[in-house]
Design an enzyme around this catalytic site. Structure first.
Site, PDB file in Angstrom:
ATOM      1  N   GLU A 112      -5.136  -8.733   0.111  1.00 54.92           N
ATOM      2  CA  GLU A 112      -5.966  -8.465   1.298  1.00 54.92           C
ATOM      3  C   GLU A 112      -7.408  -8.256   0.846  1.00 54.92           C
ATOM      4  O   GLU A 112      -7.662  -7.704  -0.226  1.00 54.92           O
ATOM      5  CB  GLU A 112      -5.529  -7.213   2.065  1.00 54.92           C
ATOM      6  CG  GLU A 112      -4.222  -7.365   2.801  1.00 54.92           C
ATOM      7  CD  GLU A 112      -3.805  -6.111   3.556  1.00 54.92           C
ATOM      8  OE1 GLU A 112      -4.678  -5.349   4.023  1.00 54.92           O
ATOM      9  OE2 GLU A 112      -2.584  -5.906   3.664  1.00 54.92           O
TER      10      GLU A 112
ATOM     11  N   GLU B  26       0.795  -1.228   0.000  1.00 48.45           N
ATOM     12  CA  GLU B  26       0.000   0.000   0.000  1.00 48.45           C
ATOM     13  C   GLU B  26       0.833   1.287   0.000  1.00 48.45           C
ATOM     14  O   GLU B  26       0.656   2.159   0.845  1.00 48.45           O
ATOM     15  CB  GLU B  26      -0.984   0.005   1.175  1.00 48.45           C
ATOM     16  CG  GLU B  26      -2.033  -1.076   1.034  1.00 48.45           C
ATOM     17  CD  GLU B  26      -3.245  -0.904   1.947  1.00 48.45           C
ATOM     18  OE1 GLU B  26      -3.267   0.014   2.769  1.00 48.45           O
ATOM     19  OE2 GLU B  26      -4.188  -1.702   1.811  1.00 48.45           O
TER      20      GLU B  26
HETATM   21  C1  BGP Z   1      -4.613  -2.469   4.959  1.00 46.58           C
HETATM   22  C2  BGP Z   1      -3.264  -2.723   5.539  1.00 46.58           C
HETATM   23  C3  BGP Z   1      -3.208  -3.749   6.615  1.00 46.58           C
HETATM   24  C4  BGP Z   1      -4.448  -3.852   7.459  1.00 46.58           C
HETATM   25  C5  BGP Z   1      -5.742  -3.635   6.711  1.00 46.58           C
HETATM   26  C6  BGP Z   1      -6.954  -3.409   7.584  1.00 46.58           C
HETATM   27  O1  BGP Z   1      -4.667  -1.167   4.504  1.00 46.58           O
HETATM   28  O2  BGP Z   1      -2.376  -3.140   4.531  1.00 46.58           O
HETATM   29  O3  BGP Z   1      -2.027  -3.569   7.316  1.00 46.58           O
HETATM   30  O4  BGP Z   1      -4.341  -3.305   8.677  1.00 46.58           O
HETATM   31  O5  BGP Z   1      -5.675  -2.543   5.833  1.00 46.58           O
HETATM   32  O6  BGP Z   1      -6.956  -2.102   8.028  1.00 46.58           O
HETATM   33  P1  BGP Z   1      -7.255  -1.673   9.516  1.00 46.58           P
HETATM   34  O7  BGP Z   1      -6.260  -2.417  10.338  1.00 46.58           O
HETATM   35  O8  BGP Z   1      -7.066  -0.216   9.563  1.00 46.58           O
HETATM   36  O9  BGP Z   1      -8.644  -2.085   9.785  1.00 46.58           O
END
Ligand code: BGP
Length: 471
Positions: free
Chosen positions: A369, A165
């Site tokens: 993800e 990201e």
């Molecule tokens: C993405 C990231 C992750 C993860 C996920 C969920 O943007 O790559 O590291 O954390 O989002 O986000 P959050 O933890 O803010 O709910």
């Protein structure tokens, strides 16, 4: 193009799930690990420190055994740069190197392909001190780190992801704890200068991977959300194209084709914020070719025309809309439901995003993800009932199958997350895993692993290669 009308996932499809080092490992300052920007940031109020997380550093064998039980074909994890190089460059921490050998060997023991993210939000603090990505030395440090990884693990790891990201680090870096830009005259220019350096670092490392690890495959891992215009008003369409370019295509155009997206470039010119490009930089960008595209997908975004009078929204996170005065203004999508944390849910948008990415770049796609954060509860003895997560994932997998029918070349699917871990800014109680970790925000309890209902469901999905999505 061969269309797969039977909508079947390929036999070698990489089913798995993801985590990242600073969110899952804990042990953040032991066995020689140096601090990263995550360890020195002030954690958001009401959320825990990162010293324990899910304690995967000590429990990796148990965790991988559970992933094997689910039938994982791959496990996406990240390697902590400052566990290998405590100061970001120079002296190597052998214990850190050994830890990832152990983790990788444990995966391979069960036939699980490691999918390694090289950098997931955790720049070594020592590099932040010299200006982070604004300093070109950080590019060299990343190449040095990558050479160590390829040397140590190249014979065992076939699949590599460069940077997680990068687009979110650029757009909402202060919220996820990665921003290192101080008080400067033109912050937008400084930001896109950092971004340029990161793009260069990625290009160099993709090339290096192909040179050092024959047969290995490498790709980027941005967060991609197709952007809808709020209405068919032509000005809204321009706003959607603007945000698509700034949020999404800038990153993939550069990774795949080695050029700056023209809409973004023109916007930067208007703001006197184009990065300084040194002779040779663009040759480096062009010489690097990814083998596939990895991307994180949580939801689409919707925008409308901005007359430039709004103020930008500092609370925006990876998925909540942002205002970019004069460029676009985020609005909520009336057709999408929201998670408990206010993130929109749009499975059909997932199909649309896959179609768009494949049409633009013609490379196989692995989802790195996708998932739903929720306040899961341990109940009924030792059970976690998470039908909402099963519902979310099922709907997305169905749309992924339709995308395959549409002709999209899919190589794998790794939802977030394999196991509960610490969220980027909303704490441990925002859970995503198939495996529950018995701890609260501040009470570590016994960190026991508990199989959620979604664990058993995903096991069936994998065993049937995506055919059996029923409860
Ligand atoms: C993405 C990231 C992750 C993860 C996920 C969920 O943007 O790559 O590291 O954390 O989002 O986000 P959050 O933890 O803010 O709910």
């Amino acid at each position: 193009m061969i269309h797969n009308k039977e909508r079947r996932f390929p036999n070698n499809f990489l089913w798995g799930a993801s985590t990242s080092a600073y969110q899952v490992e804990g042990a953040n300052l032991i066995d020689g690990k140096g601090p990263s920007v995550q360890d020195i940031k002030k954690v958001p109020e009401g959320t825990s420190e990162l010293d324990v997380c899910a304690d995967q550093y000590h429990k990796y064998a148990e965790d991988i055994a559970l992933m094997a039980e689910m039938g994982f074909k791959t496990y996406r994890f990240s390697i902590s740069w400052s566990r290998i190089l405590p100061k970001g460059t120079g002296e190597i921490n052998e214990k850190g190197v050994q830890y990832y050998h152990n983790l990788i060997d444990e995966c391979l023991k069960y036939g699980i392909e490691p999918l390694v993210t090289m950098y997931h939000f955790d720049l070594p603090a020592a590099l932040a001190e010299i200006g982070g990505w604004s300093n070109k030395k950080t590019i060299d440090a990343f190449v040095e780190f990558a050479s160590i990884l390829f040397y140590e693990y190249g014979s065992k790891v076939k699949y590599w992801l460069t940077i997680n990201e990068q687009n979110m680090m650029t757009l909402v870096g202060s919220l996820i704890g990665t921003s290192t830009i101080g008080d400067v005259e033109n912050p937008l220019k400084a930001l896109y200068q950092e971004n340029h350096h990161m793009l260069l670092a990625q290009a160099k490392v993709m090339k290096l991977c192909h040179e050092k690890v024959p047969g290995a495959k490498i790709g980027p891992a941005p967060n991609i959300s197709l952007v809808y215009p709020a209405t068919c008003k032509p000005e809204d369409m321009i706003a959607a194209q603007n945000f698509n370019a700034i949020r999404n295509w800038l990153y993939l155009d550069m990774a795949v084709y080695g050029y700056y997206n023209p809409i973004v470039w023109s916007w930067l010119e208007d703001n006197d914020a184009t990065p300084d490009i040194e002779p040779g930089d663009m040759d480096i960008m062009k010489a690097a070719k990814p083998d596939f595209i990895g991307f994180n997908y949580y939801s689409t975004a919707t925008v409308e025309y901005s007359d430039g009078t709004e103020t930008s929204d500092t609370k925006a996170d990876q998925q909540k809309g942002m205002a970019m005065p004069g460029i676009c203004k985020s609005v909520s999508n009336p057709y999408a439901k929201k998670t408990e944390f206010g993130w929109e849910i749009d499975p059909i948008g997932f199909r649309a995003t896959l179609r768009e990415v494949y049409s633009r770049y013609h490379l196989p796609i692995i989802i790195t993800e996708n998932g739903l954060g929720a306040y899961d509860k341990l109940e009924d003895g030792d059970k976690v009932h998470d039908p909402y997560r099963i519902f979310y994932l099922r709907n997305h997998i169905e749309q992924m199958k339709l995308a395959i029918e549409d002709g999209v070349d899919m190589m794998g699917y790794c939802p977030w997350s394999a196991i509960d871990l610490v969220s980027t800014h909303e704490g441990v109680v925002k859970r995503y895993g198939f495996i529950y970790v018995n701890r609260d925000e501040f009470d570590l309890k016994d960190l026991r692993r508990v199989r959620k209902d979604s664990f058993y469901w995903y096991k069936k999905v994998i065993a049937s290669n995506g055919e059996d999505l029923a409860d």
